[in-house]
Scaffold this active site. Structure first.
Site, PDB file in Angstrom:
ATOM      1  N   ASP A   8      20.022  34.971 -11.386  1.00  0.00           N
ATOM      2  CA  ASP A   8      18.745  35.682 -11.391  1.00  0.00           C
ATOM      3  C   ASP A   8      18.416  36.084  -9.955  1.00  0.00           C
ATOM      4  O   ASP A   8      18.506  35.272  -9.021  1.00  0.00           O
ATOM      5  CB  ASP A   8      17.640  34.786 -11.959  1.00  0.00           C
ATOM      6  CG  ASP A   8      16.332  35.545 -12.081  1.00  0.00           C
ATOM      7  OD1 ASP A   8      16.126  36.180 -13.124  1.00  0.00           O
ATOM      8  OD2 ASP A   8      15.533  35.496 -11.119  1.00  0.00           O
TER       9      ASP A   8
ATOM     10  N   ASN B 183      10.649  46.146  -7.044  1.00  0.00           N
ATOM     11  CA  ASN B 183      10.244  47.231  -7.946  1.00  0.00           C
ATOM     12  C   ASN B 183       8.840  47.720  -7.615  1.00  0.00           C
ATOM     13  O   ASN B 183       8.566  48.932  -7.619  1.00  0.00           O
ATOM     14  CB  ASN B 183      10.285  46.741  -9.399  1.00  0.00           C
ATOM     15  CG  ASN B 183      11.650  46.940 -10.030  1.00  0.00           C
ATOM     16  OD1 ASN B 183      12.394  47.814  -9.619  1.00  0.00           O
ATOM     17  ND2 ASN B 183      11.961  46.118 -11.015  1.00  0.00           N
TER      18      ASN B 183
ATOM     19  N   HIS C 151      10.852  51.686  -9.494  1.00  0.00           N
ATOM     20  CA  HIS C 151      11.911  51.274 -10.415  1.00  0.00           C
ATOM     21  C   HIS C 151      13.208  52.043 -10.169  1.00  0.00           C
ATOM     22  O   HIS C 151      14.286  51.537 -10.520  1.00  0.00           O
ATOM     23  CB  HIS C 151      11.448  51.467 -11.862  1.00  0.00           C
ATOM     24  CG  HIS C 151      10.411  50.469 -12.286  1.00  0.00           C
ATOM     25  ND1 HIS C 151      10.736  49.190 -12.682  1.00  0.00           N
ATOM     26  CD2 HIS C 151       9.057  50.563 -12.352  1.00  0.00           C
ATOM     27  CE1 HIS C 151       9.636  48.532 -12.989  1.00  0.00           C
ATOM     28  NE2 HIS C 151       8.584  49.347 -12.796  1.00  0.00           N
TER      29      HIS C 151
ATOM     30  N   ASP D 291      16.612  50.073  -9.993  1.00  0.00           N
ATOM     31  CA  ASP D 291      17.778  50.315 -10.855  1.00  0.00           C
ATOM     32  C   ASP D 291      19.046  50.453 -10.020  1.00  0.00           C
ATOM     33  O   ASP D 291      20.123  49.974 -10.423  1.00  0.00           O
ATOM     34  CB  ASP D 291      17.555  51.587 -11.672  1.00  0.00           C
ATOM     35  CG  ASP D 291      16.534  51.374 -12.781  1.00  0.00           C
ATOM     36  OD1 ASP D 291      16.213  50.203 -13.068  1.00  0.00           O
ATOM     37  OD2 ASP D 291      16.071  52.377 -13.361  1.00  0.00           O
TER      38      ASP D 291
ATOM     39  N   ASP E 240      16.684  41.621 -14.212  1.00  0.00           N
ATOM     40  CA  ASP E 240      17.478  41.196 -13.055  1.00  0.00           C
ATOM     41  C   ASP E 240      18.276  39.935 -13.363  1.00  0.00           C
ATOM     42  O   ASP E 240      18.650  39.197 -12.448  1.00  0.00           O
ATOM     43  CB  ASP E 240      16.546  40.950 -11.856  1.00  0.00           C
ATOM     44  CG  ASP E 240      15.495  39.876 -12.155  1.00  0.00           C
ATOM     45  OD1 ASP E 240      15.254  39.612 -13.361  1.00  0.00           O
ATOM     46  OD2 ASP E 240      14.923  39.313 -11.203  1.00  0.00           O
TER      47      ASP E 240
END
Length: 833
Positions: A689, A697, A702, A706, A732
């Protein structure tokens, strides 16, 4: 005495004794045949056992030579002998593979008895044998350790010995002697293992107490098996063993064993040891071969004996049959006059019944109106449709002049009256388009909702598919049959074929009413022209010998052949090598039996390209129900196949990173979990993680987030092994399954520590994105499995818990699930400090 009483006396005098003789002789024939069949099966079992024994023997020699080679300092004296043994083992392996693929009646009988036991075992053996090249390469390159080499060959031999034990279950009358064969194979295996361990220590010039204890245990097992062999064997089998054994060789081998266990290695030559114990193993092998030859000799004698008995019983059976035949002739003569009389009466009765049926049929189809309603009812009664509508158009094909329908409520009048206007083709009903196109047309429920002629009745609310079939009479389209179904995609090839036959019958009846003189000519024209030859599907018409008589434009476009290139030739010019011979045999069996075949097939274009097609073949019959032609219709479904493959990929992979998604990961994890428990593998599940990814973000958007996710996926691909499994679980969160960790215990933990440090360091490296330099870290939870988990859900939950523990401890680190593993890792860290 009347005729019946006389026949009854004849029956008791001759018929019953002859039947009894025929019955008992038949039982005797069957008994002798079963003995002969059993002897053949017995012979096949001995052959299979011999082939398995040969492969075991060569694998044992290869294992022994390999154990010395991998530790030899000077490999040149060993390499030639080892390579030569590889070739011998491959020949024995090929003999087994040939025998497995062999087809025979005896093999079918054999596998019917033990197939459920031997087939899974043979599958595992073949899989292991396919891996032998990799093991050999590691041996020649000295990249394999002794334990792994011993384990590989011993696993195969254990499975092969299990196979022999299963096959010998068929030796019912030789139960103890069959066990003796298995004891011999185990003696050979333990002797082979002793040879490998001892040879390894002698060539390596070392003394390992664990290996020496193993050798002592193997010697003890050989002695125990020898005692069990003589205890279970018959006198004949024991004599075979004694005749082949060598007392002098056994004494020398005993002395060498004593010297070795006394650590007197200086006086023992490794080649002398290998040759001596190999000679003893060869004697075990020779005893096995001699026993199998002894079995074969007895089987041959029993086979000849049963064959002679079979001939005698067949003669008796033939005499009984002849007696029955003579009796049958006598009774036939006595009953001839009576039978002739009865046959005349039956013939007269059947003729009157047939004439009555013909007259009824002629009366039933006396008018076009009754004819249409009659066929609508036939079609409705023999299909799962909701509504059948038949419409007859005028000569100009402009208006419906007659309608007939059949529904669950037969009394209800349903009208689909319409006008055919070629200028308004796009808005015409399906039936009108079918008449204009002279072809079969289909529609789904969405198209039905936009047709005004279907909006006035509630029955159409449940309709999901419609098909319209043009009615052809004397090469003129005179109407249409429309079928409404509540099922989607209800009209497959078989359904269409049935409807076309009914239309043929309808056309025939119309022709019979309109002109009796041209009945045969009109029926033949209707039979061929009823198929919409110029439709979008590729079509081929052949004669009964398979010679192509006609193809349409779609055929040429799909296959690449011109009409001139295929006329007069057989459709096998399109045949690919994808399907086995049995596929085409089944196709023709079904075509001859049912007059049709439908299915998916791979054919080849003129340029050699293989392509999939959906094919329907129908036999065209004349009024005598004789096949006169075959018509084949097919469409190229390459684009459908490609779309299916693309859809499957999207369903299995994450759209952003291309890694496996959560669904696919759970499928793979379940497979590896089952394999790990079965083969004692050790895997590691890593739950990764990204730390503080939400703030990235929120800060950069975003789009940047990404791109970071895609770079993380790329970095994980670069630092993991090719066989490991990568997945993006969500957001994530990532998962890595490290397969087949060779090390165990603390070594495995240290190895995983190195891998996780590498992952953390790699993911911590700065991400350069759109002139931005962004840093992030990661937390990893590790779960080694299988470790008592009952399901894959437990594996993932344990790794997830370990990951959250890593975050609580400050992030940017990894944590093992389980206090014991964490404690081992901390102790190691203290030692390094």
């Amino acid at each position: 005495m009347n005729n019946k009483q006389f026949q009854l006396k004849i029956f008791f005098i001759f018929f019953l004794p002859a039947i009894a003789l025929l019955y008992f002789s038949s039982i005797f024939v069957l008994s002798e045949y079963e003995k002969r069949q059993k002897a053949s099966t017995f012979k096949l079992v001995t052959k299979v056992t011999s082939v398995l024994n040969e492969l075991i023997h060569n694998l044992q020699i290869e294992r022994g030579l390999s154990s010395g080679y991998i530790v030899a300092k000077d490999t040149l004296p060993y390499k030639h002998q080892l390579l030569e043994q590889f070739q011998k083992t491959d020949r024995a392996k090929n003999n087994l593979l040939y025998l497995i693929r062999m087809t025979s009646q005896d093999k079918d009988i054999l596998t019917s008895q033990i197939g459920y036991k031997i087939k899974p075992l043979f599958k595992e053996i073949i899989q292991e044998l396919f891996n032998i090249k990799s093991i050999r390469d590691q041996i020649l390159n000295h990249t394999i350790d002794f334990k792994k080499e011993i384990k590989y060959y011993s696993n195969i031999n254990t499975q092969l010995i299990k196979s022999i034990k299963i096959f010998t279950l068929l030796f019912e009358e030789l139960r103890n002697d069959a066990d003796a064969i298995v004891f011999l194979q185990k003696m050979k295996e333990y002797a082979g293992l002793e040879r490998a361990y001892t040879y390894y220590l002698l060539v390596a010039n070392r003394y390992d107490k664990n290996y020496v204890d193993t050798i002592i245990n193997l010697q003890r097992k050989q002695k125990q098996l020898k005692e069990r062999f003589f205890l279970n064997s018959s006198l004949e089998i024991s004599d075979i063993y004694l005749s082949k054994s060598n007392k002098e060789l056994e004494d020398k081998l005993k002395e060498l064993r004593r010297k070795f266990l006394a650590q007197d290695k200086v006086k023992i030559n490794s080649k002398e040891w290998f040759t001596l114990i190999s000679s003893q193993i060869d004697i075990y092998n020779a005893i096995t071969i001699a026993i199998l030859e002894y079995y074969n000799h007895n089987v041959d004698m029993n086979y000849e004996k049963s064959l002679s008995s079979l001939y005698v019983t067949i003669v008796l059976w033939s005499l009984a049959f002849i007696a029955l035949f003579i009796l049958f002739i006598s009774l036939k003569k006595l009953m001839y006059n009576e039978e002739q009389y009865v046959q005349k009466l039956d013939t007269t009765k059947n003729m009157y019944q047939l004439l009555s049926q013909i007259n009824d049929a002629m009366i039933h189809i006396d008018s076009i109106s009754d004819l249409y309603q009659y066929f609508a009812k036939i079609l409705y009664d023999n299909s799962n449709s909701k509504l059948i509508w038949i419409g007859l158009v005028d000569e100009k094909q402009a208006n419906v002049v007659h309608e007939a329908c059949a529904t669950q409520s037969v009394h209800k009048k349903i009208s689909l009256n319409f006008k055919i206007d070629k200028k308004k083709y796009s808005v015409l009903s399906l039936a009108a388009k079918s008449i204009l196109d002279k072809s079969i047309l289909f529609a789904d429920k969405n198209e039905i909702k936009h047709k005004p002629e279907y909006n006035n009745l509630s029955i159409f609310n449940s309709i999901n598919s419609v098909a319209s079939f043009p009615i052809n009479n004397e090469n003129n389209i005179i109407g249409s049959i429309v079928i409404f179904s509540d099922k989607e995609y209800a009209f497959d090839g078989e359904y269409i074929s049935v409807v076309e036959r009914i239309i043929d019958e309808l056309s025939f009846a119309i022709s019979k009413i309109s002109t009796q003189d041209k009945r045969k000519k009109d029926l033949e024209a209707l039979r061929i022209s009823a198929y919409a030859f110029d439709a979008q599907e590729a079509m081929t018409i052949t004669d009964t010998q398979g010679n192509i008589l006609k193809v349409n434009r779609s055929f040429c476009e799909i296959t690449g052949y011109t009409k001139e290139e295929v006329l007069g030739k057989n459709p096998r010019i399109l045949q690919s090598d994808v399907h086995p011979k049995e596929f085409y045999e089944d196709m023709w069996d079904e075509l001859i039996l049912y007059g049709r075949w439908h299915g998916e097939i791979y054919n080849k274009r003129k340029n050699g390209e293989i392509f999939p097609e959906m094919l329907s073949i129908t036999a065209i019959k004349n009024e005598l129900k004789e096949t006169t032609h075959y018509i084949a219709q097919f469409i190229d479904i390459s684009s459908i196949k490609q779309a299916q493959e693309a859809a499957q990929y999207q369903a299995d992979h994450d759209f952003l990173t291309g890694l496996l998604n959560r669904k696919s990961l759970t499928t793979r994890l379940q497979e590896e979990f089952v394999k790990a428990k079965r083969h004692d593998f050790v895997h590691a599940f890593l739950f990764i993680d990204l730390d503080n990814f939400k703030s990235i973000n929120d800060t950069y958007g975003h789009n940047i987030g990404d791109k970071i996710i895609m770079l993380v996926a790329q970095r994980l691909k670069e630092i993991t092994r090719e066989g490991d499994i990568l997945s993006r679980l969500s957001g994530d969160e990532f998962a890595v399954i490290l397969l087949n960790i060779d090390k165990k215990g603390s070594e495995a933990i240290l190895g995983l520590q190195e891998i996780c440090n590498k992952i953390i360091a790699t993911l911590n490296a700065t991400y350069d994105i759109d002139d931005l330099q962004i840093n992030t870290s990661s937390s990893i939870g590790i779960n080694l499995f299988p470790n008592g988990e009952k399901s894959i859900n437990d594996i993932m939950i344990h790794a997830d818990k370990a990951m959250y523990k890593a975050k609580k401890q400050g992030k940017n680190q990894f944590v093992f699930f389980g206090d014991a593993l964490e404690l081992q890792l901390k102790n190691h860290a203290k030692l390094e400090a």
